[in-house]
Scaffold this active site. Structure first.
Site, PDB file in Angstrom:
ATOM      1  N   LYS A 117       0.986  -1.300  -0.082  1.00 15.49           N
ATOM      2  CA  LYS A 117       0.004   0.390  -0.044  1.00 15.49           C
ATOM      3  C   LYS A 117       1.013   0.581   0.392  1.00 15.49           C
ATOM      4  O   LYS A 117       0.485   2.196  -0.930  1.00 15.49           O
ATOM      5  CB  LYS A 117      -0.892  -0.214   1.164  1.00 15.49           C
ATOM      6  CG  LYS A 117      -1.871  -1.144   0.793  1.00 15.49           C
ATOM      7  CD  LYS A 117      -3.225  -0.991  -0.213  1.00 15.49           C
ATOM      8  CE  LYS A 117      -3.325  -2.173   0.241  1.00 15.49           C
ATOM      9  NZ  LYS A 117      -4.129  -2.674   0.625  1.00 15.49           N
ATOM     10  N   GLY A 162      -8.173  -5.211   1.618  1.00 13.91           N
ATOM     11  CA  GLY A 162     -10.101  -5.289   1.889  1.00 13.91           C
ATOM     12  C   GLY A 162     -10.377  -5.103   2.968  1.00 13.91           C
ATOM     13  O   GLY A 162     -11.593  -5.617   3.509  1.00 13.91           O
ATOM     14  N   ILE A 186     -11.747  10.112   4.809  1.00 11.04           N
ATOM     15  CA  ILE A 186     -13.176  10.744   4.515  1.00 11.04           C
ATOM     16  C   ILE A 186     -14.185  10.242   4.743  1.00 11.04           C
ATOM     17  O   ILE A 186     -14.721   9.042   3.972  1.00 11.04           O
ATOM     18  CB  ILE A 186     -12.705  10.370   2.584  1.00 11.04           C
ATOM     19  CG1 ILE A 186     -11.383  11.923   2.686  1.00 11.04           C
ATOM     20  CG2 ILE A 186     -13.854  11.589   2.210  1.00 11.04           C
ATOM     21  CD1 ILE A 186     -11.100  11.544   0.780  1.00 11.04           C
ATOM     22  N   ARG A 235      -5.156  -7.262 -12.200  1.00  8.93           N
ATOM     23  CA  ARG A 235      -5.716  -8.676 -11.906  1.00  8.93           C
ATOM     24  C   ARG A 235      -7.136  -8.007 -12.841  1.00  8.93           C
ATOM     25  O   ARG A 235      -7.354  -7.058 -13.007  1.00  8.93           O
ATOM     26  CB  ARG A 235      -5.983  -9.275 -10.911  1.00  8.93           C
ATOM     27  CG  ARG A 235      -6.759  -8.685 -10.165  1.00  8.93           C
ATOM     28  CD  ARG A 235      -7.087  -9.896  -8.882  1.00  8.93           C
ATOM     29  NE  ARG A 235      -7.414  -8.948  -7.629  1.00  8.93           N
ATOM     30  CZ  ARG A 235      -8.903  -8.179  -7.619  1.00  8.93           C
ATOM     31  NH1 ARG A 235      -9.803  -8.094  -8.479  1.00  8.93           N
ATOM     32  NH2 ARG A 235      -8.867  -7.296  -6.237  1.00  8.93           N
ATOM     33  N   VAL A 247     -13.952  -9.292 -10.479  1.00  8.01           N
ATOM     34  CA  VAL A 247     -15.433  -9.353 -10.678  1.00  8.01           C
ATOM     35  C   VAL A 247     -15.916  -8.398 -11.545  1.00  8.01           C
ATOM     36  O   VAL A 247     -16.786  -9.622 -12.686  1.00  8.01           O
ATOM     37  CB  VAL A 247     -15.939  -9.717  -9.152  1.00  8.01           C
ATOM     38  CG1 VAL A 247     -17.344 -10.130  -9.906  1.00  8.01           C
ATOM     39  CG2 VAL A 247     -14.700 -10.230  -8.745  1.00  8.01           C
TER      40      VAL A 247
END
Lengths: 461, 81
Positions: free
Chosen positions: A117, A165, A204, A293, A296
């Site tokens: 990150k 996540g 935020i 990647r 979905v």
């Protein structure tokens, strides 16, 4: 070197999706399966089938050695990782490449940079992409954190560098809270991710989740516009649409251009997605992370651009240059995706695995269903609950909503509980129709709908 | 001494610990009250708590950590007073 035989290192609907793309390119297909997936649709469709171990994902779909062995034994010359599982595992990508096979995705180095990150943030900043105001990289000491937070502004998020996540995040409202939480946050990060590094970011309160699809060939990169994914439950997307109904044409072009700059700066290869927070009020957008990647919800982008993203990523992996200039990519109409999950929305989204007796999938104009369902299929309890992605495309958003309502009514799945009813409710919700939502909206709507149900815990019946 | 069996509410994977490095929720021999968490069942990447539905002493767990379990399968025996 064009790919001749592709192994799909995944399961479920995405394995089927990749097999379809490969087949259209005249590429032989290899499906892998755990002991729980012997009867899967991907297994039935593929040219070759390789077993990779017991039902538990850790022993099969996450088992690098088992997948490498399957790839080599099958004579595949390329591996497509799909999403989830090993799709963003740089070590896996490296092993595939050092075995002389093609990894259908970015370089291991790009996966590594974007998977971290704080490194991703740094890379984005250098490329001129706006990030959520935060610490420049990792903060080590409590005093350094307080100083940094005072400059950024309160409230502040403490985030684990190796997290993801939504895990490894704490919020502090003032210096005292930050002081008391810093040490705990580092200890938690160490325990959960094996890395105690944390960094700070402005919190935020009301934001949309908007993401930009990019395609790169290692030299050039283009964007395929954005997706709006704010409707989430427990940070899991439930419904996505493209384009975002919240962006002006000017904001859209600045947002998408920033994504291309970042993709170019790392020489990105394959399909990738840059996630942003968008503040409706200030009209600012901030980069949060990149997924290296296919995602979905990629079909809604395919619907509005007419580009087959999975096919393009396979072509690029085979050594072809990008086949599109930015000016070739045009956005038409609006697309919506509803995730049909094996969950019971009336019982706090309790998972509902089991045998599917009857399946009627919707069809007709502007409707696409990506699914691994067939009548008699047993949904195993071992993996995620996604059964089908119901996608519609129409000339504008209201027409797409009407089309989705019609398609949802045609959809019939008997044997397991699904989220179909929830999506029907959403189509009729004036707040959805007016596109008035942020990332917290859906949980609020659900809580108001079912005041008796516990909003935060899954408990036994 | 009466014995009570705690049954799995769902099909899935049974865990005795909240995370791989953590202590177990309850040891064999532990005294539990109704509602105490004694394990988790993971199904489709969601975790559901398994709670003691009788008070008493956990005599023994009938399944191992990370075993596959079926709905209604006995997970642990509680000796009720």
């Amino acid at each position: 070197m064009p790919i001749r035989r592709l192994l799909v290192a995944n399961r479920g609907e995405i394995a089927v999706r990749v097999l379809r793309a490969a087949r259209e390119l005249g590429i032989q297909t290899v499906a892998v399966h755990s002991d729980a997936d012997r009867e899967s649709l991907a297994v039935k469709m593929a040219d070759m089938v390789m077993p990779i171990g017991p039902p538990q994902a850790a022993k099969s779909y996450l088992n690098v050695d088992a997948l490498m062995k399957a790839a080599l034994d099958s004579g595949a010359d390329a591996v497509h990782p799909g999403y989830g599982f090993l799709s963003e595992n740089a070590t896996f990508a490296e092993k595939v490449e050092s075995a002389g096979l093609i990894f259908v995705g970015p370089t291991p180095e790009a996966i590594r940079i974007m998977g971290n990150k704080s490194l991703a943030r740094e890379t984005a900043s250098k490329a001129g992409v706006p990030c959520v105001p935060g610490s420049d990289g990792v903060v080590d000491s409590v005093e350094q954190a307080v100083e940094s937070a005072t400059r950024i502004g309160w409230p502040i998020m403490i985030k684990a560098s190796a997290g993801g996540g939504g895990r490894g995040i704490r919020v502090a409202h003032d210096a005292d809270e930050l002081r008391s939480q810093m040490t705990t946050a580092q200890a938690e990060a160490q325990a959960a991710f094996g890395d105690k590094s944390v960094y700070l970011e402005r919190f935020i309160r009301r934001a949309r989740h908007v993401e930009v699809q990019v395609l790169g060939d290692g030299k050039n990169a283009v964007h395929c516009f954005e997706r709006e994914c704010s409707l989430q439950r427990r940070r899991q997307k439930i419904l996505e649409e493209a384009p975002s109904p919240a962006l002006s044409a000017d904001t859209r072009s600045r947002l998408c251009e920033s994504a291309v700059q970042l993709a170019r700066s790392v020489g990105y290869r394959g399909a990738g997605t840059l996630e942003y927070l968008y503040d409706d009020v200030s009209r600012e957008f901030f980069f949060i992370e990149m997924n290296t990647r296919i995602q979905v919800e990629h079909p809604i982008t395919e619907m509005i651009t007419g580009i087959d993203l999975v096919r393009e990523m396979i072509r690029i992996a085979g050594g072809e240059p990008l086949r599109f200039k930015q000016s070739d990519i045009v956005m038409r109409g609006a697309a919506i995706e509803c995730r049909i999950n094996a969950e019971d929305p009336d019982r706090n989204f309790m998972p509902s695995p089991g045998k599917v007796h009857e399946v009627i999938l919707p069809g007709g104009p502007g409707v696409r269903v990506d699914s691994m369902l067939y009548p008699g299929y047993t949904v195993p309890p071992w993996y995620d609950s996604l059964l089908a992605k119901l996608v519609v495309h129409a000339e504008d958003r209201p027409t797409a909503i009407a089309r989705m309502r019609r398609a949802l009514r045609e959809l019939h799945i008997e044997g397991v509980k699904t989220t179909r009813g929830l999506h029907l409710t959403l189509m009729d919700d004036p707040r959805f129709q007016a596109a008035e939502f942020d990332t917290n909206a859906l949980e609020g709507w659900l809580a108001a709908r079912a005041p008796a149900a516990s909003p935060t815990t899954t408990t036994s019946p | 001494m009466a014995h009570h069996e705690v049954l799995s509410p769902l099909p899935g994977t049974f865990y005795r610990r909240p995370s791989p490095d953590a202590e177990v929720f309850a040891k064999e021999g532990a005294i539990v009250k109704v509602g105490d968490v004694i394990g988790l069942v993971e199904v489709m990447k969601q975790f559901s708590e398994v709670q003691a539905d009788a008070a008493g002493k956990i005599v023994r767990f009938l399944v191992e950590n990370e075993d596959a379990v079926e709905p209604g399968q006995p997970l642990a025996t509680i000796e009720t007073a």
